[in-house]
Each structure stands twice: as structure tokens, then as C-alpha cells.
Design an enzyme around this catalytic site. Structure first.
Site, PDB file in Angstrom:
ATOM      1  N   CYS A   2       0.835  -1.221   0.000  1.00  0.00           N
ATOM      2  CA  CYS A   2       0.000   0.000   0.000  1.00  0.00           C
ATOM      3  C   CYS A   2       0.861   1.258   0.000  1.00  0.00           C
ATOM      4  O   CYS A   2       1.933   1.299   0.560  1.00  0.00           O
ATOM      5  CB  CYS A   2      -0.884   0.017   1.247  1.00  0.00           C
ATOM      6  SG  CYS A   2      -1.870  -1.449   1.392  1.00  0.00           S
ATOM      7  N   ARG A  27       4.612   0.946  -6.076  1.00  0.00           N
ATOM      8  CA  ARG A  27       4.599   0.010  -4.942  1.00  0.00           C
ATOM      9  C   ARG A  27       3.677  -1.174  -5.203  1.00  0.00           C
ATOM     10  O   ARG A  27       3.711  -2.164  -4.498  1.00  0.00           O
ATOM     11  CB  ARG A  27       4.197   0.731  -3.659  1.00  0.00           C
ATOM     12  CG  ARG A  27       5.186   1.769  -3.180  1.00  0.00           C
ATOM     13  CD  ARG A  27       4.616   2.610  -2.049  1.00  0.00           C
ATOM     14  NE  ARG A  27       4.331   1.837  -0.881  1.00  0.00           N
ATOM     15  CZ  ARG A  27       5.213   1.630   0.119  1.00  0.00           C
ATOM     16  NH1 ARG A  27       6.407   2.153   0.027  1.00  0.00           N
ATOM     17  NH2 ARG A  27       4.890   0.917   1.167  1.00  0.00           N
ATOM     18  N   TRP A  76      -2.971  -2.555  -1.754  1.00  0.00           N
ATOM     19  CA  TRP A  76      -2.522  -3.861  -2.261  1.00  0.00           C
ATOM     20  C   TRP A  76      -3.250  -4.875  -1.382  1.00  0.00           C
ATOM     21  O   TRP A  76      -2.966  -5.012  -0.190  1.00  0.00           O
ATOM     22  CB  TRP A  76      -1.007  -3.975  -2.107  1.00  0.00           C
ATOM     23  CG  TRP A  76      -0.379  -5.140  -2.818  1.00  0.00           C
ATOM     24  CD1 TRP A  76      -0.095  -5.261  -4.148  1.00  0.00           C
ATOM     25  CD2 TRP A  76       0.060  -6.375  -2.225  1.00  0.00           C
ATOM     26  NE1 TRP A  76       0.505  -6.473  -4.415  1.00  0.00           N
ATOM     27  CE2 TRP A  76       0.603  -7.182  -3.256  1.00  0.00           C
ATOM     28  CE3 TRP A  76       0.047  -6.886  -0.928  1.00  0.00           C
ATOM     29  CZ2 TRP A  76       1.145  -8.445  -3.037  1.00  0.00           C
ATOM     30  CZ3 TRP A  76       0.584  -8.145  -0.709  1.00  0.00           C
ATOM     31  CH2 TRP A  76       1.110  -8.907  -1.751  1.00  0.00           C
ATOM     32  N   ASN A 100      -1.511   0.753   6.116  1.00  0.00           N
ATOM     33  CA  ASN A 100      -0.621  -0.197   5.449  1.00  0.00           C
ATOM     34  C   ASN A 100      -0.178  -1.187   6.515  1.00  0.00           C
ATOM     35  O   ASN A 100       0.291  -0.787   7.576  1.00  0.00           O
ATOM     36  CB  ASN A 100       0.596   0.540   4.852  1.00  0.00           C
ATOM     37  CG  ASN A 100       1.541  -0.415   4.129  1.00  0.00           C
ATOM     38  OD1 ASN A 100       1.142  -1.523   3.774  1.00  0.00           O
ATOM     39  ND2 ASN A 100       2.782   0.000   3.937  1.00  0.00           N
ATOM     40  N   GLY A 101      -0.358  -2.479   6.248  1.00  0.00           N
ATOM     41  CA  GLY A 101       0.046  -3.493   7.226  1.00  0.00           C
ATOM     42  C   GLY A 101      -1.076  -4.505   7.408  1.00  0.00           C
ATOM     43  O   GLY A 101      -2.014  -4.569   6.617  1.00  0.00           O
ATOM     44  N   GLU A 481      19.550 -14.584 -10.661  1.00  0.00           N
ATOM     45  CA  GLU A 481      19.024 -13.216 -10.691  1.00  0.00           C
ATOM     46  C   GLU A 481      18.446 -12.912 -12.073  1.00  0.00           C
ATOM     47  O   GLU A 481      17.337 -12.360 -12.179  1.00  0.00           O
ATOM     48  CB  GLU A 481      20.111 -12.212 -10.333  1.00  0.00           C
ATOM     49  CG  GLU A 481      19.762 -10.763 -10.537  1.00  0.00           C
ATOM     50  CD  GLU A 481      18.473 -10.330  -9.840  1.00  0.00           C
ATOM     51  OE1 GLU A 481      17.991 -11.044  -8.937  1.00  0.00           O
ATOM     52  OE2 GLU A 481      17.924  -9.290 -10.237  1.00  0.00           O
ATOM     53  N   LYS A 485      14.501 -11.794 -12.899  1.00  0.00           N
ATOM     54  CA  LYS A 485      14.146 -10.611 -13.694  1.00  0.00           C
ATOM     55  C   LYS A 485      13.183 -10.992 -14.810  1.00  0.00           C
ATOM     56  O   LYS A 485      12.158 -10.354 -15.026  1.00  0.00           O
ATOM     57  CB  LYS A 485      15.404  -9.977 -14.310  1.00  0.00           C
ATOM     58  CG  LYS A 485      16.292  -9.213 -13.387  1.00  0.00           C
ATOM     59  CD  LYS A 485      15.793  -7.848 -12.996  1.00  0.00           C
ATOM     60  CE  LYS A 485      15.011  -7.813 -11.737  1.00  0.00           C
ATOM     61  NZ  LYS A 485      15.595  -8.286 -10.515  1.00  0.00           N
ATOM     62  N   GLU A 488       9.725 -12.014 -13.506  1.00  0.00           N
ATOM     63  CA  GLU A 488       8.987 -10.899 -12.901  1.00  0.00           C
ATOM     64  C   GLU A 488       8.300 -10.033 -13.927  1.00  0.00           C
ATOM     65  O   GLU A 488       7.179  -9.596 -13.743  1.00  0.00           O
ATOM     66  CB  GLU A 488       9.978  -9.987 -12.170  1.00  0.00           C
ATOM     67  CG  GLU A 488      10.368 -10.362 -10.813  1.00  0.00           C
ATOM     68  CD  GLU A 488      11.106  -9.218 -10.169  1.00  0.00           C
ATOM     69  OE1 GLU A 488      10.517  -8.579  -9.295  1.00  0.00           O
ATOM     70  OE2 GLU A 488      12.251  -8.964 -10.539  1.00  0.00           O
ATOM     71  N   HIS A 504      20.824 -34.620 -14.200  1.00  0.00           N
ATOM     72  CA  HIS A 504      20.257 -35.421 -13.104  1.00  0.00           C
ATOM     73  C   HIS A 504      18.750 -35.244 -13.012  1.00  0.00           C
ATOM     74  O   HIS A 504      18.169 -35.296 -11.929  1.00  0.00           O
ATOM     75  CB  HIS A 504      20.937 -35.013 -11.785  1.00  0.00           C
ATOM     76  CG  HIS A 504      22.413 -35.240 -11.803  1.00  0.00           C
ATOM     77  ND1 HIS A 504      22.991 -36.484 -11.759  1.00  0.00           N
ATOM     78  CD2 HIS A 504      23.431 -34.369 -11.949  1.00  0.00           C
ATOM     79  CE1 HIS A 504      24.309 -36.373 -11.836  1.00  0.00           C
ATOM     80  NE2 HIS A 504      24.608 -35.094 -11.949  1.00  0.00           N
ATOM     81  N   LYS A 603       6.599  -3.279  -4.875  1.00  0.00           N
ATOM     82  CA  LYS A 603       8.004  -2.899  -4.780  1.00  0.00           C
ATOM     83  C   LYS A 603       8.545  -3.138  -3.374  1.00  0.00           C
ATOM     84  O   LYS A 603       9.703  -3.507  -3.205  1.00  0.00           O
ATOM     85  CB  LYS A 603       8.179  -1.413  -5.122  1.00  0.00           C
ATOM     86  CG  LYS A 603       9.615  -0.921  -5.066  1.00  0.00           C
ATOM     87  CD  LYS A 603      10.497  -1.622  -6.068  1.00  0.00           C
ATOM     88  CE  LYS A 603      11.929  -1.145  -6.030  1.00  0.00           C
ATOM     89  NZ  LYS A 603      12.809  -1.957  -6.886  1.00  0.00           N
TER      90      LYS A 603
END
Ligand code: AGP
Length: 608
Positions: A2, A27, A76, A100-101, A481, A485, A488, A504, A603
Site C-alpha cells: 500500500c 509500490r 494492495w 498499510n500493514g 538473478e 528478472k 517478474e 540429473h 516494490k
């Protein structure tokens, strides 16, 4: 997560809220809203909807909103679906709240206060508003009401509150979820993160936890819950005023990829003296690195991947024991932590609750702590014994790029520092390493100059549904990484695999034209990596090879190849990572996606 904004001052509040919420869109959210005090009707009015900030603008556009005080929110969803009713703000009685939370005991509170019949949404936030309203009715005073109410709340919260009886006044209180605030000649402002304040001022303070904030157009007052007044501790943002703008790029992600040479230079700058790593400016004593017998990195996502590179370097250069832990798993894995452990918490935002809680756990076990953070004054920075800031500037795109490479830059400085003070490297050896590290910005620049060649490779992946990325050693860490990317921002199911491990099991998935991205930068691993590439090639894979220029040979010319400019093998993480960032970016942008705001992602992840 949020986004929150609150303003009370001399300017009309509607455009300020809309502009700030637009800045906070990065965010991640699914609905938006605002509450403004209507002086004519002497009450708070709420405008909100599921959807984007532009939809909220439409809801408000024909409303004559003259107010100079209001609060805004991008939600969010955590409790309750995405719909107008669940959007914030929420009003109960004389109280209007954005949050927010997560209020973990909200169901108990519904029972305790018999709220079921009065609730208009499925959210924990509305329950918090109801509890605040009940306490306000009992005490008749906003401060007393907040003091009484927060003692009832369990969980994490950044609450921003309007009380009908106090026009043009904003209250706030937080626990874990961040709130930053400022007072300028424009008025008083608070937000869930700095990017919303950069247009107003470069001075800000972090609202301490469990501290009641009262804001009017020309004052900010704070009290602890036992009534003691506390003064704001102002900090200075070292970000340029409009550094959170796109500055002409189509997406923040592209801008932030292109900013990496400067970001890395700014991160290294001031941390060497006569060519030797020097952390005096960070107020970090050498003893932090000499007294520890083991290192434990706690982080999430990309930050954790930076830790994996550090782990390779520590093993190779220092022969030290080092663990890299997913912060969300750390506390539940009974980690071996003691006062000889140096715990390093890595986080761009400095607010990732998994990392924050892991750090707190390690410190309770006696570990000394160092945080590598991009946002000054953030919760993880304040929780840690020592902090090294990455000077990447604001990172707005959900997909982390310049934060990652600047985290790497700090890690390389730390490894060379530790090797030097532990006597593993002499002055000349460490100066040579630092000289090479200082070449990284220029080498990344040449990758960026050659980005069109990466775009050509990206075009070949647009239809891919599943994709492998294969490499060994540092190349494998790079690909973990690079794979994140791509996942995402392009939604392609990409899997990074240690190339020696493919046979394997996973090689069963390789069929005709299965796209495989391979990275080869480590000379001592090259021959094995090339034979693993041939294994998948012989089963029909379509190879895209990112290879260090010096390692290119006749046999690799059969593949789609991107030549990575040369650096010593241990520094090849930098050009290779930037090339894979570009790959992900081009696939996503060519697929027409909202690169900066991928679906389902936020974010800053401030929920566990
Ligand atoms: C990276 O591209 C992701 N957005 C995500 O993995 C991120 O790195 C992770 O959530 C950690 O965030 P932090 O660095 O702010 O703690």
C-alpha cells in the site's frame, strides 16, 4: 504494498494527493482512494474505487473539492477482494483511516466490539477505524483515543487518521510499516515512502514506532504513548529533487538500468583511500570484520541473489564459512547464530518485513549486524548496528536493477576489505582488485551501448512459455538473478539451473526449440559449461549464449551470442547481470506489458 499520503497546508489537497499516489503506484496496488475534510459540511468526505489512480481522478473530477487537508491511499489487497467497498479510506463514526500493514487480531476485535453489523467492507482496516471510533467516543480526545486503540491492535500498521472534530488536522501512528514525514512552508506531509515527498522537500523524518503524530498546516507534534513529547529527527535526502521521475524513458526499469554506471561510481566513491577499501565514512570499525568467525546474509529476492555472489567471493577469497539465507525461511530453520556471527541484512527498500524480522532474530541471538540498504533511515537501517548505503538513488521499478549492482559493489568492497585486514591480500593485490572494481562502470557502459544486440536475442524469446538458464559457479548465481528478472516482468516461466545438474533430471524437459540462455564467464568452468550447452543443444534446445569476449572460440560461433566485455572473471557478474536485465526488459516491453508494475507484485513487501 500500500501507498499512503497525507497533507495539510495552504494548497488544495486533491491534486497533491493524486500526484503523490501516482508516484506511489510503483509500490503495486489494485484500488485507490482519498478522504478530504469538507469545511462547508464540517465532515470528512471519501472518494475511492477499485482500479488505478486515474480511475480515482475520474471519480473526483466533477467534485468541487476545495479542501487543503486530506489523506490518500493505494491498496494492495491482503484482506478482502478488490472492490470499491474494500478500497481505503475507511470511515467508522467520526474516524476515517488509511492503513498499510496487517491487523492480525481483527476478527477478535469484531467480536469484542460487536462490529459485524456495522462493517461495510471485508478489511482489517475498517475494524481498526471502528476501534479508534469507539475509543474516541469513550475519551473524547484523538490522542487518548489513539493511545487506547493501538493497545488493542496486534500486527503491523501505518495508520493515518482524520477525526471529524478536528478539521485540517492529520494524526498518524505506526508499528513496523513505514511512515516518513516533513514540515515545509507548503504545509505538513507524510507518506509511506520518500518518493512521494521528493517534490516538496529534501528534509524528512522517520516517524518512530508507537509515536503519535499530530500534523497541522504549520506544525508537527509527536508524543510517545506515555505522553512524552518527542522531537522529529530530520534527515536529508541525497536524491535530486526530480530523481523519482522517468526523465523521458518509457519505463523506470530502463532508466534505472541505464543509471547503473553512475550508481556504482557513487556507491564506490568515498569508500577507498589510497586504493585500499576504507569505511571510515560509514563509521564501521575494522573489528566488525576481524572479530567474526562466520557470516550470515539474510535477504529476499534480488537482494538475496547479491548475497549469493558475495558467498562465492567469501569462500574463494577468504575461505570463511558463510550462509546466505532466504529471510522468510531464516527464523524457522533454527539457524546457528552466536556472538561470533556477522549478520548482513541486504535490502533496497530497507522495509522488507521478512528481512527485518530475520535481522531482529539474529540480533537477539547475539550476532553483530551490518545492513546494506538503499533508502536512508529505513526500518532495517535503524535496526542494524552498522549500515552501508548503496547510493543508487530512488529505485521505482518493481524489478530491482541498480540496487542489485550497487549491492554487489558494496559486497566486493567488503570482501577486499576483509581480505586486506585479515592479511589474505597485501596492499598491491588489493589495489589491483580495487582498480578493476573501478573499471566496472565503464564496462557496464559498453554493455549498455551494445544493448541493441540484446534486444535482437530478446525478440527470439517473445513466444517462449518455459525457458532454462544454465551456468556454473558465479555464472549460476548470475542466472538466478537473471531468471528472476525475466519471470517478474515477462511472466515467462524461467528456471535457472546449475548446468552440471541438468543431466540429473531436468534435462528431460529439453525438447526441440526449448529456449536455453547460457552464461559463460569463468575460464576455469568454461569447458564444462560448453559441454553442458552441447548436451542441451543435441536435444534440440535453442541456445542464446552470453559469453566473456576473451572466452569466445570457434565452437561457440554456432550459437546466438552476446559478447560480454572483459573484466577479471570474478567481476564478470556486472556486465553479465546488466545484459540479462536488458534481456528481461526488452522481452517485457516488446510483449506490451507494464514493465514497471508487473501483475501481483509490489516494490516493497511489508507483509510476511
Ligand atoms: C526484485 O526484482 C524483486 N522486486 C524482489 O525480489 C525484491 O528484490 C525483494 O522483494 C527484496 O526487496 P528489498 O531489496 O527492498 O528488501
Amino acid at each position: 504494498m500500500c501507498g499512503i499520503i497525507g497533507y495539510t497546508g495552504k494548497n488544495k489537497v486533491k491534486p497533491i494527493i493524486i500526484d503523490a499516489l501516482t508516484t506511489l503506484e510503483y509500490r503495486g496496488y489494485d484500488s485507490a482512494g482519498m478522504a478530504v475534510y469538507n469545511p462547508d459540511k464540517k465532515r470528512t468526505e471519501v472518494y475511492k474505487c477499485a482500479g488505478r489512480v486515474r480511475d480515482l481522478s475520474k471519480v473526483c473530477e466533477d467534485k468541487n473539492i476545495d479542501s487543503t487537508c486530506g489523506i490518500g491511499h493505494t491498496r494492495w489487497a491482503t484482506h478482502g477482494g478488490v472492490c470499491d467497498a474494500n478500497a481505503h479510506p475507511h470511515t467508522q463514526g467520526s474516524v476515517t483511516v488509511v492503513h498499510n500493514g496487517i491487523i492480525e487480531n481483527y476478527k477478535d476485535l469484531v467480536e469484542e466490539y460487536d462490529l459485524a453489523s456495522s462493517l461495510k467492507s471485508e478489511t482489517d482496516t475498517e475494524v481498526a477505524a471502528a476501534v479508534l471510533d469507539r475509543c474516541h467516543a469513550e475519551t473524547g480526545d484523538p490522542k487518548k483515543a489513539i493511545t487506547k486503540a493501538v493497545r488493542k491492535l496486534k500486527g503491523t500498521f501505518a495508520l493515518v487518521i482524520l477525526f471529524d472534530g478536528e478539521p485540517d488536522v492529520i494524526y498518524s501512528i505506526r508499528n513496523v510499516s513505514p511512515i516518513v514525514a516533513t514540515l515545509s512552508e507548503e504545509g505538513a506531509m507524510l507518506a509511506s515512502d520518500l518518493t512521494a515527498l521528493t517534490r516538496f522537500t529534501n528534509k524528512y523524518f522517520v516517524v518512530p514506532e508507537y509515536t503519535i503524530v499530530r500534523m497541522t498546516r504549520d506544525s508537527v507534534t509527536m508524543w510517545t504513548l506515555d505522553g512524552r513529547e518527542v522531537e522529529p529527527e530530520y534527515l536529508t535526502m541525497d536524491w535530486e529533487k526530480n530523481s523519482a521521475d522517468k526523465n523521458g524513458y518509457p519505463f523506470y526499469m530502463e532508466k534505472e538500468i541505464m543509471e547503473q554506471p553512475k550508481a556504482i561510481r557513487d556507491t564506490i566513491s568515498g569508500r577507498t583511500k589510497a586504493g585500499i577499501p576504507n569505511f571510515e565514512a560509514d563509521n564501521i570499525p575494522d573489528s566488525l570484520f576481524t572479530d567474526c568467525e562466520r557470516i550470515c546474509v539474510v535477504a529476499c529476492g534480488t537482494a538475496m541473489h547479491a548475497g549469493l555472489v558475495f558467498q562465492s567471493l567469501v569462500k574463494t577469497r577468504l575461505q570463511m564459512h558463510i550462509d546466505v539465507e532466504m529471510a522468510s525461511e531464516f527464523m524457522y530453520s533454527d539457524p546457528v547464530i552466536d556472538d561470533k556471527t556477522l549478520v548482513i541484512a541486504v535490502s533496497q527498500s530497507g522495509e522488507t518485513i521478512d528481512t527485518l524480522e530475520a535481522l531482529k532474530y539474529a540480533r537477539r541471538k547475539g550476532a553483530r549486524s551490518l545492513a546494506i540498504i538503499n533508502v536512508k533511515g529505513s526500518s532495517i537501517a535503524r535496526e542494524s548496528d552498522y549500515v552501508m548505503y548503496t547510493n543508487a538513488g530512488p529505485e521505482i521499478a518493481v524489478a530491482s536493477t541498480k540496487a542489485y549492482t550497487t549491492q554487489l559493489a558494496v559486497f566486493y568492497l567488503i570482501v577486499y576489505k576483509m581480505a586486506h585486514i585479515r592479511g589474505v591480500m597485501d596492499d598491491d593485490e588489493v589495489r589491483e582488485c580495487i582498480r578493476n572494481l573501478k573499471r566496472v562502470p565503464e564496462v557496464i557502459g559498453s554493455v549498455l551501448d551494445g544493448r541493441k544486440a540484446v534486444h535482437v536475442i530478446a525478440r527470439g524469446l517473445l513466444e517462449a512459455k518455459d525457458l532454462f538458464m544454465i551456468g556454473r559457479g558465479l555464472d549460476y548465481s548470475i542466472l538466478l538473478e537473471g531468471s528472476l528478472k525475466l519471470k517478474e516482468v515477462s511472466y515467462i516461466h524461467s528456471e535457472a539451473y546449475a548446468s552440471g545438474e541438468l543431466k540429473h533430471g531436468p534435462i528431460a524437459l529439453i525438447t526441440d526449440n526449448t529456449p536455453v540462455v547460457a552464461v559463460v564467464t569463468q575460464e576455469r568452468l568454461m569447458s564444462k559449461e560448453l559441454s553442458n550447452i552441447r548436451e542441451v543443444k543435441s536435444r534440440g534446445a535453442a541456445i542464446a549464449l552470453f559469453i566473456k569476449a576473451d572466452l569466445i572460440q570457434q565452437s561457440t560461433r554456432e550459437f546466438d551470442t552476446f559478447m560480454l566485455p572483459n573484466l577479471p572473471d570474478e567481476l564478470m557478474v556486472f556486465p553479465a547481470s546488466v545484459a540479462l536485465q536488458l534481456l528481461a526488459y526488452y522481452v517485457s516491453s516488446d510483449k506490451g506489458f507494464d514493465v514497471d508494475k508487473p501483475r501481483n507484485l509490489a516494490k516493497v513487501v511489508t507483509v510476511e
